[in-house]
Design a protein around this motif. Sequence first.
Motif, PDB file in Angstrom:
ATOM      1  N   UNK A   1       0.776  -1.080   0.017  1.00 32.52           N
ATOM      2  CA  UNK A   1      -0.105  -0.310  -0.121  1.00 32.52           C
ATOM      3  C   UNK A   1       1.127   1.293   0.026  1.00 32.52           C
ATOM      4  N   UNK A   2       0.539   2.144  -0.912  1.00 34.60           N
ATOM      5  CA  UNK A   2       1.220   3.512  -1.099  1.00 34.60           C
ATOM      6  C   UNK A   2       0.299   4.608  -0.882  1.00 34.60           C
ATOM      7  N   UNK A   3       0.898   5.750  -0.496  1.00 35.79           N
ATOM      8  CA  UNK A   3       0.097   6.954  -0.529  1.00 35.79           C
ATOM      9  C   UNK A   3       0.545   7.430  -1.932  1.00 35.79           C
ATOM     10  N   UNK A   4      -0.267   8.159  -2.976  1.00 36.16           N
ATOM     11  CA  UNK A   4       0.652   8.977  -4.090  1.00 36.16           C
ATOM     12  C   UNK A   4      -0.347  10.120  -4.100  1.00 36.16           C
ATOM     13  N   UNK A   5       0.219  11.100  -4.878  1.00 33.57           N
ATOM     14  CA  UNK A   5      -0.307  12.441  -5.127  1.00 33.57           C
ATOM     15  C   UNK A   5      -1.108  12.296  -6.464  1.00 33.57           C
ATOM     16  N   UNK A   6      -1.910  13.607  -6.797  1.00 36.28           N
ATOM     17  CA  UNK A   6      -2.752  13.494  -7.955  1.00 36.28           C
ATOM     18  C   UNK A   6      -2.142  12.986  -9.369  1.00 36.28           C
ATOM     19  N   UNK A   7      -0.751  13.681  -9.317  1.00 36.55           N
ATOM     20  CA  UNK A   7      -0.252  13.370 -10.555  1.00 36.55           C
ATOM     21  C   UNK A   7       0.291  12.022 -10.641  1.00 36.55           C
ATOM     22  N   UNK A   8       0.697  11.443  -9.687  1.00 36.11           N
ATOM     23  CA  UNK A   8       1.160  10.008  -9.780  1.00 36.11           C
ATOM     24  C   UNK A   8      -0.205   9.038  -9.900  1.00 36.11           C
ATOM     25  N   UNK A   9      -1.269   9.494  -9.150  1.00 37.14           N
ATOM     26  CA  UNK A   9      -2.560   8.709  -9.425  1.00 37.14           C
ATOM     27  C   UNK A   9      -2.948   8.870 -10.683  1.00 37.14           C
ATOM     28  N   UNK A  10      -2.847   9.777 -11.451  1.00 33.33           N
ATOM     29  CA  UNK A  10      -3.378   9.926 -12.982  1.00 33.33           C
ATOM     30  C   UNK A  10      -2.164   9.269 -13.939  1.00 33.33           C
ATOM     31  N   UNK A  11      -0.892   9.211 -13.460  1.00 34.01           N
ATOM     32  CA  UNK A  11      -0.186   8.114 -14.312  1.00 34.01           C
ATOM     33  C   UNK A  11      -0.423   6.967 -14.002  1.00 34.01           C
ATOM     34  N   UNK A  12      -0.787   6.439 -12.915  1.00 38.30           N
ATOM     35  CA  UNK A  12      -1.025   5.093 -12.612  1.00 38.30           C
ATOM     36  C   UNK A  12      -2.350   4.597 -13.570  1.00 38.30           C
ATOM     37  N   UNK A  13      -3.453   5.491 -13.590  1.00 33.94           N
ATOM     38  CA  UNK A  13      -4.711   5.469 -14.533  1.00 33.94           C
ATOM     39  C   UNK A  13      -4.186   5.309 -15.802  1.00 33.94           C
ATOM     40  N   UNK A  14      -3.364   6.098 -16.274  1.00 33.34           N
ATOM     41  CA  UNK A  14      -2.660   5.966 -17.840  1.00 33.34           C
ATOM     42  C   UNK A  14      -2.023   4.599 -17.888  1.00 33.34           C
ATOM     43  N   UNK A  15      -1.165   4.235 -17.072  1.00 34.23           N
ATOM     44  CA  UNK A  15      -0.178   2.842 -16.915  1.00 34.23           C
ATOM     45  C   UNK A  15      -1.394   1.606 -17.061  1.00 34.23           C
ATOM     46  N   UNK A  16      -2.313   1.608 -16.363  1.00 38.12           N
ATOM     47  CA  UNK A  16      -3.094   0.640 -16.307  1.00 38.12           C
ATOM     48  C   UNK A  16      -4.205   0.672 -17.283  1.00 38.12           C
ATOM     49  N   UNK A  17      -4.374   1.701 -18.147  1.00 41.95           N
ATOM     50  CA  UNK A  17      -5.396   1.772 -19.056  1.00 41.95           C
ATOM     51  C   UNK A  17      -6.677   1.938 -18.571  1.00 41.95           C
ATOM     52  N   UNK A  18      -6.781   2.594 -17.331  1.00 41.44           N
ATOM     53  CA  UNK A  18      -7.825   2.786 -16.919  1.00 41.44           C
ATOM     54  C   UNK A  18      -9.123   3.843 -17.577  1.00 41.44           C
ATOM     55  N   UNK A  19     -10.229   3.566 -18.072  1.00 37.41           N
ATOM     56  CA  UNK A  19     -11.124   2.261 -17.521  1.00 37.41           C
ATOM     57  C   UNK A  19     -11.254   1.365 -18.554  1.00 37.41           C
TER      58      UNK A  19
END
Length: 123
Positions: A58-76
């Motif tokens: 479990x990690x705490x991430x900022x908005x920019x990292x969260x947006x980068x994770x969404x792109x990496x995971x091809x969400x949605x």
Amino acid sequence: MHQVFVYGTLRPGGRNHHFMATATHLGAYTTPAAFTLLDTGPYPAALDEGKTALVGDVFTVDDDTFAALDRLEDYPVHYTRRKLATDYGDAWVYLWIAAQDPTWPVIDHGDWCRHMREHSDNS
């Protein structure tokens, strides 16, 4: 800030862990046994059904990292996300929603890092 539970290439030592460079690692966590973990080849895919506990962090991430994770995971498109209760509070987990290949092996023990170590040891 957002909390995320990661179980694959974003974990420490994983090839995509650099996405977590500005994140705060809260600790290891194993989910309840309610998922299925698949080996797609380059990365894992967790399904929101099954009898496997996912091993991760479990990690705490900022908005920019969260947006980068969404792109990496091809969400949605390929993954969705939902809240998961953890020892560190609720965290987002990415779950596979795209088509599945019936040849993808199931990782019964739920630990992608262990699976990769075992796979490389057998090479």
